[in-house]
Design a protein around this motif. Sequence first.
Motif, PDB file in Angstrom:
ATOM      1  N   ALA A  33      12.321  -1.004   6.227  1.00  0.00           N
ATOM      2  CA  ALA A  33      13.018  -0.715   4.974  1.00  0.00           C
ATOM      3  C   ALA A  33      12.254   0.322   4.159  1.00  0.00           C
ATOM      4  O   ALA A  33      12.830   1.327   3.722  1.00  0.00           O
ATOM      5  N   VAL A  34      10.985   0.089   3.966  1.00  0.00           N
ATOM      6  CA  VAL A  34      10.199   1.013   3.141  1.00  0.00           C
ATOM      7  C   VAL A  34      10.082   2.365   3.838  1.00  0.00           C
ATOM      8  O   VAL A  34      10.209   3.416   3.196  1.00  0.00           O
ATOM      9  N   LYS A  35       9.903   2.373   5.159  1.00  0.00           N
ATOM     10  CA  LYS A  35       9.809   3.643   5.887  1.00  0.00           C
ATOM     11  C   LYS A  35      11.129   4.408   5.835  1.00  0.00           C
ATOM     12  O   LYS A  35      11.150   5.608   5.562  1.00  0.00           O
ATOM     13  N   GLY A  36      12.235   3.730   6.104  1.00  0.00           N
ATOM     14  CA  GLY A  36      13.533   4.411   6.091  1.00  0.00           C
ATOM     15  C   GLY A  36      13.853   5.000   4.735  1.00  0.00           C
ATOM     16  O   GLY A  36      14.314   6.145   4.620  1.00  0.00           O
ATOM     17  N   ILE A  37      13.600   4.233   3.706  1.00  0.00           N
ATOM     18  CA  ILE A  37      13.870   4.709   2.341  1.00  0.00           C
ATOM     19  C   ILE A  37      12.931   5.854   1.981  1.00  0.00           C
ATOM     20  O   ILE A  37      13.357   6.871   1.416  1.00  0.00           O
ATOM     21  N   THR A  38      11.668   5.718   2.335  1.00  0.00           N
ATOM     22  CA  THR A  38      10.695   6.768   2.037  1.00  0.00           C
ATOM     23  C   THR A  38      11.041   8.056   2.771  1.00  0.00           C
ATOM     24  O   THR A  38      10.962   9.145   2.198  1.00  0.00           O
ATOM     25  N   ASP A  39      11.452   7.942   4.026  1.00  0.00           N
ATOM     26  CA  ASP A  39      11.864   9.137   4.776  1.00  0.00           C
ATOM     27  C   ASP A  39      13.052   9.821   4.104  1.00  0.00           C
ATOM     28  O   ASP A  39      13.137  11.044   4.073  1.00  0.00           O
ATOM     29  N   GLU A  40      13.962   9.043   3.559  1.00  0.00           N
ATOM     30  CA  GLU A  40      15.156   9.610   2.917  1.00  0.00           C
ATOM     31  C   GLU A  40      14.835  10.213   1.549  1.00  0.00           C
ATOM     32  O   GLU A  40      15.627  10.992   1.009  1.00  0.00           O
TER      33      GLU A  40
ATOM     34  N   GLY B  81       0.811  -1.213   0.000  1.00  0.00           N
ATOM     35  CA  GLY B  81       0.000   0.000   0.000  1.00  0.00           C
ATOM     36  C   GLY B  81       0.842   1.258   0.000  1.00  0.00           C
ATOM     37  O   GLY B  81       0.436   2.291  -0.532  1.00  0.00           O
ATOM     38  N   ALA B  82       2.035   1.179   0.587  1.00  0.00           N
ATOM     39  CA  ALA B  82       2.944   2.330   0.573  1.00  0.00           C
ATOM     40  C   ALA B  82       3.762   2.358  -0.711  1.00  0.00           C
ATOM     41  O   ALA B  82       4.130   3.436  -1.199  1.00  0.00           O
TER      42      ALA B  82
ATOM     43  N   ALA C 122       1.347   0.265  11.413  1.00  0.00           N
ATOM     44  CA  ALA C 122       2.787   0.129  11.205  1.00  0.00           C
ATOM     45  C   ALA C 122       3.472  -0.236  12.521  1.00  0.00           C
ATOM     46  O   ALA C 122       4.418  -1.032  12.528  1.00  0.00           O
ATOM     47  N   GLY C 123       2.994   0.336  13.620  1.00  0.00           N
ATOM     48  CA  GLY C 123       3.563   0.016  14.923  1.00  0.00           C
ATOM     49  C   GLY C 123       3.378  -1.446  15.287  1.00  0.00           C
ATOM     50  O   GLY C 123       4.299  -2.099  15.802  1.00  0.00           O
TER      51      GLY C 123
ATOM     52  N   GLU D 220       2.269  10.715   0.856  1.00  0.00           N
ATOM     53  CA  GLU D 220       1.185   9.731   1.002  1.00  0.00           C
ATOM     54  C   GLU D 220       1.742   8.382   1.463  1.00  0.00           C
ATOM     55  O   GLU D 220       1.198   7.740   2.361  1.00  0.00           O
ATOM     56  N   ALA D 221       2.842   7.964   0.868  1.00  0.00           N
ATOM     57  CA  ALA D 221       3.471   6.703   1.266  1.00  0.00           C
ATOM     58  C   ALA D 221       3.967   6.788   2.701  1.00  0.00           C
ATOM     59  O   ALA D 221       3.801   5.839   3.488  1.00  0.00           O
ATOM     60  N   ARG D 222       4.576   7.923   3.060  1.00  0.00           N
ATOM     61  CA  ARG D 222       5.085   8.092   4.429  1.00  0.00           C
ATOM     62  C   ARG D 222       3.952   8.011   5.451  1.00  0.00           C
ATOM     63  O   ARG D 222       4.121   7.424   6.513  1.00  0.00           O
TER      64      ARG D 222
END
Length: 182
Positions: free
Chosen positions: A71-78, A13-14, A56-57, A46-48
């Motif tokens: 992985a997806v969160k860290g990359i998306t944040d960057e 979904g992200a 997510a928690g 939107e993904a973040r």
Amino acid sequence: IVVVLGAGLYVAGAIGPLREAQAILSKSAAEIDEGDLDEARSKVDEARSRLVGFPAGVLSLVPVARQNVAAVKGITDELVPVMSAAREFHDMSQKALAEGLIRSGSVDLDALERLSTALGRQEASLQNLLSEIEEHRSGWLLPPVWEEVTELRDRTGELQAQALRAHDGAEIAPSLMGAEGA
């Protein structure tokens, strides 16, 4: 198995908005305008937003799901600083083109320096993204996430190398044009 499947669906979904952002930005640099950059940034946001909060928690407590969400969160944040640097460079380059890089038969070295600085920030943001991607590549990633991360790593590496070459060229250009003290 149910948790892993749930994690896969949640992460997918992200990834959807991230793919949309990638599609928007897949045009040549000359074809990308402010609206494209803003729309892509909106997709990243939107993904973040999908990668924070209660679901997510909960998934972050479960092995395998934790690594994929992280992985997806860290990359998306960057991706946020990458998008900001891209917008900054785009705006500066459009301004330089509108005002003209050549004035009275001479290259405007101040404008070139500003562009070089913006290119340096873009290159650094891409290098940080590349480091973040490498940090999260592991055998814990589900195959679809692994494939997306690998594709992003390859594309980011290409973009980072291009930005580095452009930055290096902009850095040495003043001395090639006979600027004093350069």
